[in-house]
Every structure is written in C-alpha cells, then in structure tokens.
Design a protein around this motif. Sequence first.
Motif, PDB file in Angstrom:
ATOM      1  N   ASP A  35      16.502  33.843  39.141  1.00 19.02           N
ATOM      2  CA  ASP A  35      16.700  33.239  40.468  1.00 19.02           C
ATOM      3  C   ASP A  35      17.357  31.859  40.362  1.00 19.02           C
ATOM      4  OD1 ASP A  35      15.557  35.396  41.814  1.00 19.02           O
ATOM      5  OD2 ASP A  35      13.578  34.440  41.995  1.00 19.02           O
ATOM      6  N   LYS A  36      16.999  31.104  39.323  1.00 20.38           N
ATOM      7  CA  LYS A  36      17.536  29.749  39.138  1.00 20.38           C
ATOM      8  C   LYS A  36      18.898  29.744  38.459  1.00 20.38           C
ATOM      9  CE  LYS A  36      12.995  27.642  38.520  1.00 20.38           C
ATOM     10  NZ  LYS A  36      12.120  26.956  37.556  1.00 20.38           N
ATOM     11  N   GLY A  37      19.330  30.912  37.963  1.00 22.76           N
ATOM     12  CA  GLY A  37      20.603  30.973  37.251  1.00 22.76           C
ATOM     13  C   GLY A  37      20.500  30.519  35.810  1.00 22.76           C
ATOM     14  N   THR A  38      19.287  30.532  35.246  1.00 25.29           N
ATOM     15  CA  THR A  38      19.087  30.071  33.878  1.00 25.29           C
ATOM     16  C   THR A  38      18.651  31.208  32.948  1.00 25.29           C
ATOM     17  OG1 THR A  38      16.839  29.306  34.380  1.00 25.29           O
ATOM     18  CG2 THR A  38      18.623  27.688  34.576  1.00 25.29           C
ATOM     19  N   LEU A  39      19.141  32.383  33.219  1.00 23.72           N
ATOM     20  CA  LEU A  39      18.997  33.540  32.329  1.00 23.72           C
ATOM     21  C   LEU A  39      20.403  34.057  32.073  1.00 23.72           C
ATOM     22  CD1 LEU A  39      17.768  35.938  30.822  1.00 23.72           C
ATOM     23  CD2 LEU A  39      17.249  36.980  33.037  1.00 23.72           C
ATOM     24  N   LEU A  40      20.863  33.904  30.838  1.00 27.29           N
ATOM     25  CA  LEU A  40      22.182  34.399  30.452  1.00 27.29           C
ATOM     26  C   LEU A  40      22.011  35.531  29.461  1.00 27.29           C
ATOM     27  CD1 LEU A  40      24.105  31.067  29.766  1.00 27.29           C
ATOM     28  CD2 LEU A  40      24.082  32.425  31.863  1.00 27.29           C
ATOM     29  N   ALA A  41      22.843  36.538  29.593  1.00 26.58           N
ATOM     30  CA  ALA A  41      22.813  37.667  28.668  1.00 26.58           C
ATOM     31  C   ALA A  41      24.156  37.791  27.970  1.00 26.58           C
ATOM     32  CB  ALA A  41      22.498  38.962  29.414  1.00 26.58           C
ATOM     33  N   ALA A  42      24.101  38.145  26.703  1.00 28.54           N
ATOM     34  CA  ALA A  42      25.305  38.535  25.962  1.00 28.54           C
ATOM     35  C   ALA A  42      25.392  40.052  26.098  1.00 28.54           C
ATOM     36  CB  ALA A  42      25.182  38.133  24.503  1.00 28.54           C
ATOM     37  N   VAL A  43      26.536  40.522  26.546  1.00 34.71           N
ATOM     38  CA  VAL A  43      26.679  41.951  26.792  1.00 34.71           C
ATOM     39  C   VAL A  43      27.883  42.514  26.034  1.00 34.71           C
ATOM     40  CG1 VAL A  43      25.541  41.917  29.044  1.00 34.71           C
ATOM     41  CG2 VAL A  43      27.969  41.518  28.930  1.00 34.71           C
ATOM     42  N   ALA A  44      27.704  43.730  25.585  1.00 30.18           N
ATOM     43  CA  ALA A  44      28.784  44.507  24.974  1.00 30.18           C
ATOM     44  C   ALA A  44      28.921  45.737  25.853  1.00 30.18           C
ATOM     45  CB  ALA A  44      28.444  44.880  23.542  1.00 30.18           C
ATOM     46  N   GLY A  45      29.955  45.765  26.675  1.00 32.97           N
ATOM     47  CA  GLY A  45      30.047  46.808  27.698  1.00 32.97           C
ATOM     48  C   GLY A  45      28.965  46.558  28.738  1.00 32.97           C
ATOM     49  N   ARG A  46      28.062  47.505  28.902  1.00 40.22           N
ATOM     50  CA  ARG A  46      26.920  47.325  29.808  1.00 40.22           C
ATOM     51  C   ARG A  46      25.621  47.122  29.041  1.00 40.22           C
ATOM     52  NH1 ARG A  46      26.933  45.666  34.566  1.00 40.22           N
ATOM     53  NH2 ARG A  46      25.129  46.882  35.129  1.00 40.22           N
ATOM     54  N   LYS A  47      25.710  46.994  27.717  1.00 41.36           N
ATOM     55  CA  LYS A  47      24.518  46.845  26.886  1.00 41.36           C
ATOM     56  C   LYS A  47      24.217  45.377  26.631  1.00 41.36           C
ATOM     57  CE  LYS A  47      22.479  48.175  22.518  1.00 41.36           C
ATOM     58  NZ  LYS A  47      22.598  48.935  21.302  1.00 41.36           N
ATOM     59  N   VAL A  48      22.978  44.969  26.895  1.00 36.91           N
ATOM     60  CA  VAL A  48      22.530  43.618  26.588  1.00 36.91           C
ATOM     61  C   VAL A  48      22.227  43.545  25.099  1.00 36.91           C
ATOM     62  CG1 VAL A  48      20.705  41.919  26.954  1.00 36.91           C
ATOM     63  CG2 VAL A  48      21.618  43.200  28.899  1.00 36.91           C
ATOM     64  N   VAL A  49      22.902  42.644  24.397  1.00 33.27           N
ATOM     65  CA  VAL A  49      22.703  42.500  22.946  1.00 33.27           C
ATOM     66  C   VAL A  49      22.019  41.177  22.598  1.00 33.27           C
ATOM     67  CG1 VAL A  49      24.603  44.051  22.399  1.00 33.27           C
ATOM     68  CG2 VAL A  49      25.028  41.585  22.563  1.00 33.27           C
ATOM     69  N   GLY A  50      21.818  40.327  23.595  1.00 34.13           N
ATOM     70  CA  GLY A  50      21.131  39.061  23.399  1.00 34.13           C
ATOM     71  C   GLY A  50      20.924  38.377  24.734  1.00 34.13           C
ATOM     72  N   TYR A  51      20.051  37.383  24.720  1.00 35.15           N
ATOM     73  CA  TYR A  51      19.842  36.614  25.950  1.00 35.15           C
ATOM     74  C   TYR A  51      19.308  35.234  25.599  1.00 35.15           C
ATOM     75  CZ  TYR A  51      14.785  37.245  25.644  1.00 35.15           C
ATOM     76  OH  TYR A  51      13.475  37.212  25.221  1.00 35.15           O
ATOM     77  N   VAL A  52      19.438  34.336  26.548  1.00 39.03           N
ATOM     78  CA  VAL A  52      18.831  33.017  26.452  1.00 39.03           C
ATOM     79  C   VAL A  52      18.194  32.701  27.804  1.00 39.03           C
ATOM     80  CG1 VAL A  52      20.943  31.728  27.051  1.00 39.03           C
ATOM     81  CG2 VAL A  52      19.145  30.600  25.749  1.00 39.03           C
ATOM     82  N   LEU A  53      16.979  32.194  27.736  1.00 41.41           N
ATOM     83  CA  LEU A  53      16.277  31.666  28.908  1.00 41.41           C
ATOM     84  C   LEU A  53      16.194  30.163  28.702  1.00 41.41           C
ATOM     85  CD1 LEU A  53      13.068  33.895  29.198  1.00 41.41           C
ATOM     86  CD2 LEU A  53      15.034  33.946  30.693  1.00 41.41           C
ATOM     87  N   TYR A  54      16.493  29.397  29.722  1.00 36.74           N
ATOM     88  CA  TYR A  54      16.406  27.949  29.573  1.00 36.74           C
ATOM     89  C   TYR A  54      15.993  27.301  30.877  1.00 36.74           C
ATOM     90  CZ  TYR A  54      21.107  27.959  31.674  1.00 36.74           C
ATOM     91  OH  TYR A  54      22.182  28.144  32.503  1.00 36.74           O
ATOM     92  N   ASP A  55      15.515  26.094  30.766  1.00 33.30           N
ATOM     93  CA  ASP A  55      15.166  25.268  31.916  1.00 33.30           C
ATOM     94  C   ASP A  55      16.044  24.026  31.878  1.00 33.30           C
ATOM     95  OD1 ASP A  55      13.141  26.981  32.836  1.00 33.30           O
ATOM     96  OD2 ASP A  55      11.600  25.988  31.643  1.00 33.30           O
ATOM     97  N   LEU A  56      16.138  23.363  33.024  1.00 32.01           N
ATOM     98  CA  LEU A  56      16.957  22.157  33.132  1.00 32.01           C
ATOM     99  C   LEU A  56      16.118  20.981  33.647  1.00 32.01           C
ATOM    100  CD1 LEU A  56      20.116  23.811  34.718  1.00 32.01           C
ATOM    101  CD2 LEU A  56      19.876  22.957  32.373  1.00 32.01           C
TER     102      LEU A  56
ATOM    103  N   HIS B 208      13.687  30.847  25.393  1.00 36.69           N
ATOM    104  CA  HIS B 208      13.882  31.978  24.482  1.00 36.69           C
ATOM    105  C   HIS B 208      15.350  32.054  24.118  1.00 36.69           C
ATOM    106  CE1 HIS B 208      10.422  34.897  25.854  1.00 36.69           C
ATOM    107  NE2 HIS B 208       9.948  33.783  25.348  1.00 36.69           N
ATOM    108  N   LEU B 209      15.621  32.381  22.875  1.00 32.32           N
ATOM    109  CA  LEU B 209      16.965  32.725  22.410  1.00 32.32           C
ATOM    110  C   LEU B 209      16.781  33.948  21.532  1.00 32.32           C
ATOM    111  CD1 LEU B 209      19.989  32.182  22.084  1.00 32.32           C
ATOM    112  CD2 LEU B 209      19.414  30.637  20.199  1.00 32.32           C
ATOM    113  N   CYS B 210      17.354  35.058  21.939  1.00 32.71           N
ATOM    114  CA  CYS B 210      17.087  36.322  21.260  1.00 32.71           C
ATOM    115  C   CYS B 210      18.369  37.136  21.148  1.00 32.71           C
ATOM    116  CB  CYS B 210      16.037  37.104  22.058  1.00 32.71           C
ATOM    117  SG  CYS B 210      15.536  38.659  21.313  1.00 32.71           S
ATOM    118  N   VAL B 211      18.604  37.675  19.952  1.00 31.82           N
ATOM    119  CA  VAL B 211      19.742  38.566  19.711  1.00 31.82           C
ATOM    120  C   VAL B 211      19.208  39.811  19.012  1.00 31.82           C
ATOM    121  CG1 VAL B 211      21.946  38.833  18.505  1.00 31.82           C
ATOM    122  CG2 VAL B 211      21.346  36.630  19.529  1.00 31.82           C
ATOM    123  N   ALA B 212      19.632  40.971  19.467  1.00 28.56           N
ATOM    124  CA  ALA B 212      19.210  42.232  18.855  1.00 28.56           C
ATOM    125  C   ALA B 212      19.555  42.210  17.370  1.00 28.56           C
ATOM    126  CB  ALA B 212      19.896  43.412  19.543  1.00 28.56           C
ATOM    127  N   GLU B 213      18.657  42.729  16.552  1.00 23.91           N
ATOM    128  CA  GLU B 213      18.822  42.660  15.104  1.00 23.91           C
ATOM    129  C   GLU B 213      20.185  43.147  14.631  1.00 23.91           C
ATOM    130  OE1 GLU B 213      15.628  44.001  12.573  1.00 23.91           O
ATOM    131  OE2 GLU B 213      14.156  43.444  14.093  1.00 23.91           O
TER     132      GLU B 213
END
Length: 87
Positions: free
Chosen positions: A39-60, A69-74
């Motif tokens: 909702d705040k716009g602070t969830l970003l996803a790394a995508v390959a096509g339509r597949k989420v391969v990583g994400y970051v959650l952050y606050d400002l 959180h900073l997470c990338v699929a193995e």
Amino acid sequence: LTAALGRDDDRIPQVLSLWRTQRRWLGFLPDEGFLERADKGTLLAAVAGRKVVGYVLYDLPRDSVKLIHLCVAEQYQGHGIARQLVD
C-alpha cells in the motif's frame, strides 16, 4: 526488471511463497506486513517474465531507507538481483 507491487497485484502470493522458503533467516512477518508495504509503495519485486525471483521490503523513516527483508530465490542468487533491488 523490478516492479513496485500493489496490494491487489497477482504476484503478491509469489512474494509470500518466496518468503516462506527463506523465513528461517528472514524471521516472521504477518502477511498484512507485506500488504501494508505494498500500500505504501515500499514492496519491490524482481521479476523474470511473470515470475517473482526476489523482493525487497523497506520502510522510509525520516531521511533514510530501512531494509526489512531482502530476498532472492536460491537459483537466482549471484546474478546481481539483490543489488538491483537495493539500487
């Protein structure tokens, strides 16, 4: 490619699934924590096509960025995805 995900984005379940695979390192966060950041716009996803391969959650808080959180699929680690998300 990175994308800001909103609450109603159909890729949110993929983010939650990825978090569940790594939660022993990332710790607990209720699903609502992900949705609030969407909702705040602070969830970003790394995508390959339509597949989420990583994400970051952050606050400002104030004049800084606080990573939650900073997470990338193995299978995608070592390809600069985390760097792309942070940048």
